[in-house]
Each structure stands twice: as structure tokens, then as C-alpha cells.
Design a protein around this motif. Structure first.
Motif, PDB file in Angstrom:
ATOM      1  N   PHE A  16       9.859   3.469  -4.283  1.00 42.53           N
ATOM      2  CA  PHE A  16       8.463   2.767  -4.079  1.00 42.53           C
ATOM      3  C   PHE A  16       7.604   3.888  -4.465  1.00 42.53           C
ATOM      4  N   LEU A  23       1.270  -0.965  -6.876  1.00 41.68           N
ATOM      5  CA  LEU A  23       2.378  -0.324  -6.254  1.00 41.68           C
ATOM      6  C   LEU A  23       3.705  -0.691  -7.195  1.00 41.68           C
ATOM      7  N   VAL A  25       7.872  -0.537  -7.932  1.00 40.91           N
ATOM      8  CA  VAL A  25       8.988  -0.836  -7.242  1.00 40.91           C
ATOM      9  C   VAL A  25      10.159  -0.731  -8.157  1.00 40.91           C
ATOM     10  N   THR A  53       3.452  -9.700  -2.902  1.00 37.87           N
ATOM     11  CA  THR A  53       4.650  -9.328  -2.081  1.00 37.87           C
ATOM     12  C   THR A  53       5.949  -9.042  -2.635  1.00 37.87           C
ATOM     13  N   ILE A 139      12.939  -3.883   3.332  1.00 36.68           N
ATOM     14  CA  ILE A 139      11.820  -3.327   2.855  1.00 36.68           C
ATOM     15  C   ILE A 139      10.801  -4.412   2.549  1.00 36.68           C
ATOM     16  N   ALA A 141       6.649  -5.152   0.776  1.00 34.52           N
ATOM     17  CA  ALA A 141       5.705  -4.383   0.335  1.00 34.52           C
ATOM     18  C   ALA A 141       4.608  -5.251  -0.287  1.00 34.52           C
ATOM     19  N   ASP A 142       3.469  -4.684  -0.034  1.00 34.03           N
ATOM     20  CA  ASP A 142       2.444  -5.529  -0.893  1.00 34.03           C
ATOM     21  C   ASP A 142       1.283  -4.507  -1.293  1.00 34.03           C
ATOM     22  N   SER A 150      -1.350   0.576  -1.072  1.00 32.84           N
ATOM     23  CA  SER A 150      -0.154  -0.080  -0.916  1.00 32.84           C
ATOM     24  C   SER A 150       0.264  -0.130   0.492  1.00 32.84           C
ATOM     25  N   ILE A 152       3.648  -0.618   3.190  1.00 30.53           N
ATOM     26  CA  ILE A 152       5.053  -0.675   2.971  1.00 30.53           C
ATOM     27  C   ILE A 152       5.772  -0.878   4.423  1.00 30.53           C
ATOM     28  N   THR A 176       3.049   6.285   9.753  1.00 25.80           N
ATOM     29  CA  THR A 176       3.804   5.022  10.132  1.00 25.80           C
ATOM     30  C   THR A 176       3.645   4.392  11.439  1.00 25.80           C
ATOM     31  N   GLY A 180       3.800  -0.845   9.804  1.00 27.55           N
ATOM     32  CA  GLY A 180       4.083  -0.295   8.307  1.00 27.55           C
ATOM     33  C   GLY A 180       3.473   1.102   8.011  1.00 27.55           C
TER      34      GLY A 180
END
Length: 275
Positions: A16, A23, A25, A53, A139, A141-142, A150, A152, A176, A180
Motif C-alpha cells: 500500500f 492510494l 495498492v 474502498t 486490510i 483501505a480508502d 489515505s 488503512i 495507528t 486505523g
């Protein structure tokens, strides 16, 4: 319900990489059930109804009894037969039902959903061989275009030695939280691996894999902030890291297979598959 022990189909390296445009991936396309390579499998999953997402599952993506399936038929069986336990399928179903951005994600409700799926198989003894281990990493992510940030959320699906289930956040950085990790334009540049992370650290960005890292990766290392990395550079670097890992495994085999092709997606105003 049979008490036959399940086996897992999985093994993934995903990277990522936050950029100022979105973002990035990237993931390999190989699963390795029973040490057999099943290639060409897209592991970057996109929930219906959510524009920005994606989901990636590393470790055991799905679990089922394949003891009576011959090796020569295993890949075809896995491709055509839905597994009783499929963490990607469950995660997509949950996200599609709730349809909220990751910052509104209900972690407790998701934990309850995963537990409801897995509990019958724990009780039946199907997962006894996996007690005391991490079954998978989920995982999600968006990307938030207005803030160019971003996000995660990485979750570990764990069974303790007695078979008790937990779903817990995996630390990515000192920032974190249980919700997230957010990456903003002024944050330091990152390329975050999931899956075969130890192998990646020892044999891809160090060790035998260094010879396969190209000029774009060296340019990336010279950048300090996410704000100066565009999606073109990010895409090239993420794909190169997966390719380098795939080639490194031909020299130093990874614990599970890495290879079988590369998928690359950019999460920006929507999710675009670039490779």
C-alpha cells in the motif's frame, strides 16, 4: 458438520503506497494451497456501492476441507467452489451492507460478524490445527479526495492456543488507532507491506531482491513526503516491489508463494485498476 480439519488457501504480498493523488495498492496473484501454486487470482477486492474502498486479505484468504481433492484438480476446485470460510467474501458483504466510509467503520459489529462465521468451525474442530496462530490479515483501505488522505485499517484474525477468537488492529505506525492509520500529504512517504512482511524486509528491499529494484524505486527513496509523490511514480514503485519479490522467490523461496502476476489499483475519486 464434519470435524475434518480445514486447510487454507492463501499467501500474499500486498503493498500500500499513499500518493498525493490517491492510494496505490499492488498485490501478487498467487495462492498456495498445500504448496501448490494457483496463479492469476485478483486479490484486490472492491465492495459494491463504495466508490473509494478496497479490501485485501493476506494469510489464509479462504479455508475448507480439500483432503479429497487431487493436487491436479486443486486450483480448479478452489476457483469454482465457494469455501465455508472466506474472509474476503465476508468483509465485502459487511461493507456492502453498511456502506460507510472507513472512518465510520463499526469495528465491534465487524468482529461479531467474523466471529459468527468462524465459531461453528472452531466448535466442530475444523480449525484445531490453526490454534495458536494468525489465520489472516484483513486490510481495508480508502481515500478521501477532499483531504487527499489515505486511510488503512489492518486487522489480524487470531486464534489462541485454546481456540479463542480475537480480531485486533495491527499497528502500522505510531499513529495507528483502533480505527486505523491516516496518511496525510505532509506525512513521510511510505510503502507498507502486508502478508509476507518479514520476507519482504529481508529479501526484497534488502538481500537478493535489491538487484530487481529499478530506478523509480530509487527516485521514490529520495522523496521525503507523500505530497511530492504522484500516482504515476507510486504505481510504478508498487508494481516494481511486487515484481522484485516474485523474482526474489526464485532465488530464496518465500514461506508461501509470491508471484503469478501483479494487480495494481489506484483509489482516488473511484477505484481504477491500472494493471
Amino acid at each position: 458438520m464434519s470435524s475434518t480439519a480445514f486447510s487454507g488457501a492463501g499467501g500474499t504480498l500486498a503493498v500500500f503506497l499513499p500518493t498525493k493523488d490517491g492510494l496505490v495498492v499492488a498485490a501478487d496473484k498467487r495462492q498456495t494451497p498445500r504448496g501448490i501454486f494457483c496463479d492469476g487470482i485478483n486479490k484486490i477486492l472492491v465492495p459494491t456501492g463504495l466508490r473509494r474502498t478496497v479490501v485485501v486479505v493476506t494469510g489464509f484468504i479462504s479455508m475448507q476441507d480439500t483432503s479429497n481433492i487431487p493436487d491436479a484438480e486443486l486450483c480448479k476446485h478452489l476457483a469454482e467452489t465457494p469455501a465455508p470460510l472466506d474472509f474476503g467474501r465476508t468483509t465485502l458483504s459487511f461493507l456492502e451492507a453498511h456502506r460507510v466510509a472507513l472512518k465510520q467503520f463499526d469495528g465491534q459489529a465487524f468482529t461479531n460478524r467474523i466471529h459468527a462465521d468462524i465459531a461453528p468451525y472452531i466448535q466442530a474442530g475444523n480449525l484445531n490445527p490453526f490454534f495458536g496462530s494468525r489465520l489472516a490479515q484483513i486490510i481495508i483501505a480508502d481515500f478521501e479526495p477532499d483531504m487527499k488522505s489515505s486511510m488503512i485499517l489492518a486487522l489480524g484474525v487470531d486464534l489462541n492456543r485454546d481456540g479463542a477468537f480475537t480480531l485486533q488492529p495491527i499497528p502500522i505506525s505510531p499513529r495507528t488507532t483502533i480505527h486505523g492509520t491516516i496518511f496525510k500529504p505532509n506525512d513521510d512517504r511510505q510503502a507498507i507491506p502486508f502478508g509476507e512482511g518479514a520476507y519482504y524486509g529481508q529479501n526484497v528491499i534488502a538481500g537478493v531482491g535489491v538487484r530487481f529494484l529499478n530506478q523509480t524505486y530509487r527516485i521514490f527513496l529520495q522523496k521525503e513526503k507523500i505530497s511530492v509523490i504522484d500516482s504515476e511514480l507510486g504505481t510504478s514503485v508498487a508494481a516494481n516491489l511486487i515484481d522484485a519479490a516474485s523474482r526474489a522467490t526464485e532465488i530464496v523461496p518465500a514461506p508461501s508463494g509470491i508471484g503469478g502476476g501483479i494487480s495494481v489499483a489506484l483509489i482516488a475519486d473511484d477505484v481504477q485498476f491500472l494493471k
